[in-house]
Design a protein around this motif. Structure first.
Motif, PDB file in Angstrom:
ATOM      1  N   ALA A 174       0.815  -0.937   0.059  1.00  0.00           N
ATOM      2  CA  ALA A 174       0.195   0.123  -0.250  1.00  0.00           C
ATOM      3  C   ALA A 174       0.660   0.707   0.218  1.00  0.00           C
ATOM      4  CB  ALA A 174      -0.862  -0.189   0.882  1.00  0.00           C
ATOM      5  N   PRO A 175       0.613   2.330  -0.268  1.00  0.00           N
ATOM      6  CA  PRO A 175       1.194   3.735  -0.672  1.00  0.00           C
ATOM      7  C   PRO A 175       1.317   4.182   0.727  1.00  0.00           C
ATOM      8  CG  PRO A 175      -1.149   3.754  -1.514  1.00  0.00           C
ATOM      9  CD  PRO A 175      -1.733   2.337  -1.446  1.00  0.00           C
ATOM     10  N   THR A 176       2.607   4.672   1.388  1.00  0.00           N
ATOM     11  CA  THR A 176       3.245   5.091   2.074  1.00  0.00           C
ATOM     12  C   THR A 176       2.085   6.332   2.624  1.00  0.00           C
ATOM     13  OG1 THR A 176       5.837   4.401   1.361  1.00  0.00           O
ATOM     14  CG2 THR A 176       5.476   5.766   3.735  1.00  0.00           C
ATOM     15  N   LYS A 177       1.726   6.271   4.365  1.00  0.00           N
ATOM     16  CA  LYS A 177       1.453   7.276   4.825  1.00  0.00           C
ATOM     17  C   LYS A 177       1.711   8.335   4.788  1.00  0.00           C
ATOM     18  CE  LYS A 177      -1.480   3.878   7.188  1.00  0.00           C
ATOM     19  NZ  LYS A 177      -2.261   3.346   8.351  1.00  0.00           N
ATOM     20  N   SER A 203       1.965  14.887  22.686  1.00  0.00           N
ATOM     21  CA  SER A 203       2.142  13.760  22.712  1.00  0.00           C
ATOM     22  C   SER A 203       0.831  12.710  21.150  1.00  0.00           C
ATOM     23  CB  SER A 203       1.346  13.343  23.960  1.00  0.00           C
ATOM     24  OG  SER A 203       0.623  13.547  24.530  1.00  0.00           O
ATOM     25  N   THR A 204      -0.513  13.968  21.324  1.00  0.00           N
ATOM     26  CA  THR A 204      -0.860  12.525  20.541  1.00  0.00           C
ATOM     27  C   THR A 204      -0.261  13.261  18.848  1.00  0.00           C
ATOM     28  OG1 THR A 204      -2.572  13.667  22.283  1.00  0.00           O
ATOM     29  CG2 THR A 204      -3.767  13.791  19.715  1.00  0.00           C
ATOM     30  N   THR A 205      -0.151  14.917  19.054  1.00  0.00           N
ATOM     31  CA  THR A 205       0.812  14.693  17.460  1.00  0.00           C
ATOM     32  C   THR A 205       1.993  13.232  17.559  1.00  0.00           C
ATOM     33  OG1 THR A 205      -0.065  17.058  17.711  1.00  0.00           O
ATOM     34  CG2 THR A 205       1.940  15.990  16.112  1.00  0.00           C
ATOM     35  N   VAL A 206       2.454  13.247  18.475  1.00  0.00           N
ATOM     36  CA  VAL A 206       3.919  13.198  18.749  1.00  0.00           C
ATOM     37  C   VAL A 206       3.459  11.136  18.149  1.00  0.00           C
ATOM     38  CG1 VAL A 206       5.810  11.333  19.774  1.00  0.00           C
ATOM     39  CG2 VAL A 206       5.444  13.990  19.673  1.00  0.00           C
ATOM     40  N   ALA A 207       2.443  10.588  18.812  1.00  0.00           N
ATOM     41  CA  ALA A 207       2.040   9.236  17.920  1.00  0.00           C
ATOM     42  C   ALA A 207       1.372   9.201  17.156  1.00  0.00           C
ATOM     43  CB  ALA A 207       0.731   8.837  19.872  1.00  0.00           C
ATOM     44  N   ASP A 208       0.801  10.676  16.280  1.00  0.00           N
ATOM     45  CA  ASP A 208       0.441  10.125  15.149  1.00  0.00           C
ATOM     46  C   ASP A 208       1.501  10.279  14.777  1.00  0.00           C
ATOM     47  OD1 ASP A 208      -2.510  10.979  15.813  1.00  0.00           O
ATOM     48  OD2 ASP A 208      -2.837  12.582  15.563  1.00  0.00           O
ATOM     49  N   SER A 264       2.911   6.533  15.129  1.00  0.00           N
ATOM     50  CA  SER A 264       2.149   5.683  13.835  1.00  0.00           C
ATOM     51  C   SER A 264       2.557   5.483  12.407  1.00  0.00           C
ATOM     52  CB  SER A 264       0.663   5.678  13.881  1.00  0.00           C
ATOM     53  OG  SER A 264      -0.025   6.792  12.853  1.00  0.00           O
ATOM     54  N   LEU A 265       2.923   6.626  11.914  1.00  0.00           N
ATOM     55  CA  LEU A 265       3.541   6.611  10.134  1.00  0.00           C
ATOM     56  C   LEU A 265       4.960   6.495  10.281  1.00  0.00           C
ATOM     57  CD1 LEU A 265       1.474  10.177   9.569  1.00  0.00           C
ATOM     58  CD2 LEU A 265       1.060   8.176   9.206  1.00  0.00           C
ATOM     59  N   GLY A 266       5.286   5.732  10.972  1.00  0.00           N
ATOM     60  CA  GLY A 266       6.572   5.389  10.987  1.00  0.00           C
ATOM     61  C   GLY A 266       7.659   6.657  10.865  1.00  0.00           C
ATOM     62  N   ASP A 313       9.725   9.994   7.446  1.00  0.00           N
ATOM     63  CA  ASP A 313      10.098   9.032   7.934  1.00  0.00           C
ATOM     64  C   ASP A 313      11.856   8.487   6.855  1.00  0.00           C
ATOM     65  OD1 ASP A 313      10.562   6.478   7.414  1.00  0.00           O
ATOM     66  OD2 ASP A 313       8.829   5.868   6.085  1.00  0.00           O
ATOM     67  N   PHE A 314      12.510   8.707   7.708  1.00  0.00           N
ATOM     68  CA  PHE A 314      13.916   8.766   7.102  1.00  0.00           C
ATOM     69  C   PHE A 314      13.985   7.299   6.484  1.00  0.00           C
ATOM     70  CE2 PHE A 314      13.614  12.314  10.467  1.00  0.00           C
ATOM     71  CZ  PHE A 314      13.090  13.366   9.773  1.00  0.00           C
ATOM     72  N   SER A 315      13.843   6.262   7.106  1.00  0.00           N
ATOM     73  CA  SER A 315      13.846   5.068   6.082  1.00  0.00           C
ATOM     74  C   SER A 315      13.965   4.691   4.758  1.00  0.00           C
ATOM     75  CB  SER A 315      12.985   3.768   6.442  1.00  0.00           C
ATOM     76  OG  SER A 315      11.874   3.753   6.457  1.00  0.00           O
TER      77      SER A 315
END
Length: 191
Positions: free
Chosen positions: A34-37, A69-74, A77-79, A104-106
Motif C-alpha cells: 500500500a502507498p506510504t502514509k 503527545s497526540t501529535t507525536v503518537a500520530d 504511527s506513520l513510522g 520517515d527517514f528510511s
C-alpha cells in the motif's frame, strides 16, 4: 536563514537525486504494498487542550515535548522519527532551544514537518528579526507576537494562507514551523 535549513535542503537534494537515479536505471516495479502514509497537519481552528508528555520543571525542550503527545503518537504511527539540532535564527544561536524535523527517514521523501522552540532575549529577538528582514523575510505584528515568514517569492510548500517557514516571536521565546499554521502545534513550555 538558519543553519538548520541547509541540512534539510541537503536531505531533500540527496533524496531527490536517489529517486531520479533509481528511476532512470531500472523499470518501475509493480506495486506490492500500500502507498506510504503521510501526515498533513493543517488545523483550521485553534486546537483544544490535548494531553502532553509530562516534562520536569526546568527540563529542556525536545522534539517529543514541544508538540503534544497526540501529535507525536500520530507521527510515530506513520513510522516517523525526529532529528534535532540546536536552535538558530537569523545568525543568532539560542541556548536552551531545539529545532526538529519529523519524517520517515528510511525512505526518500519530502513529506516532513518542522518545529522549533527556544528562549530568547529582547536583544536577540531584535537582531534575529532584523537579519531575517534583511534577507527578504516578511514581518507581521499580531496579538500573538511578531510573525516573521519567508518571502512569498521563495516559499516552496505554503499553508492555506500562503505562508511557508515562519517564526513567531513572543515575550521571552520564539517558535518555528514549516508553515504559519504549524506554529499552533507547538505547546512549549508545558505547565
Amino acid at each position: 536563514m538558519t543553519r538548520l535549513l541547509p541540512r534539510y535542503v541537503a536531505i531533500a537534494t540527496i533524496a531527490a537525486t536517489a529517486l531520479l537515479a533509481s528511476a532512470c536505471s531500472s523499470p518501475a516495479p509493480e506495486p506490492t504494498t500500500a502507498p506510504t502514509k503521510t501526515a498533513e497537519v493543517k488545523p483550521s481552528v485553534a486546537p483544544e487542550a490535548t494531553p502532553t508528555a509530562t516534562a520536569d520543571a526546568g527540563a529542556d525542550p525536545t522534539c517529543e515535548t514541544i508538540i503534544s503527545s497526540t501529535t507525536v503518537a500520530d507521527f510515530e504511527s506513520l513510522g516517523w522519527t525526529s532529528l534535532s539540532d540546536p536552535f538558530s535564527v537569523g545568525g543568532v544561536d539560542l541556548d536552551g532551544g531545539v529545532q526538529c524535523i519529523w519524517g520517515d527517514f528510511s525512505t526518500a521523501s519530502d513529506h516532513v514537518q518542522i518545529f522549533g522552540w527556544a528562549p530568547i532575549t529582547d536583544a536577540e529577538a531584535k537582531k534575529a528579526q532584523d537579519a531575517l528582514e534583511g534577507e527578504g523575510w516578511r514581518v507581521e505584528e499580531s496579538a500573538d507576537g511578531v510573525y516573521v515568514t519567508e518571502s512569498a517569492d521563495t516559499v516552496q510548500t505554503p499553508d492555506d494562507q500562503g505562508y511557508g517557514l515562519t517564526y513567531l516571536f513572543g515575550e521571552g521565546w520564539v517558535k518555528y514551523a514549516d508553515t504559519k499554521q504549524g506554529i499552533i502545534l507547538i505547546e512549549w513550555p508545558q505547565s
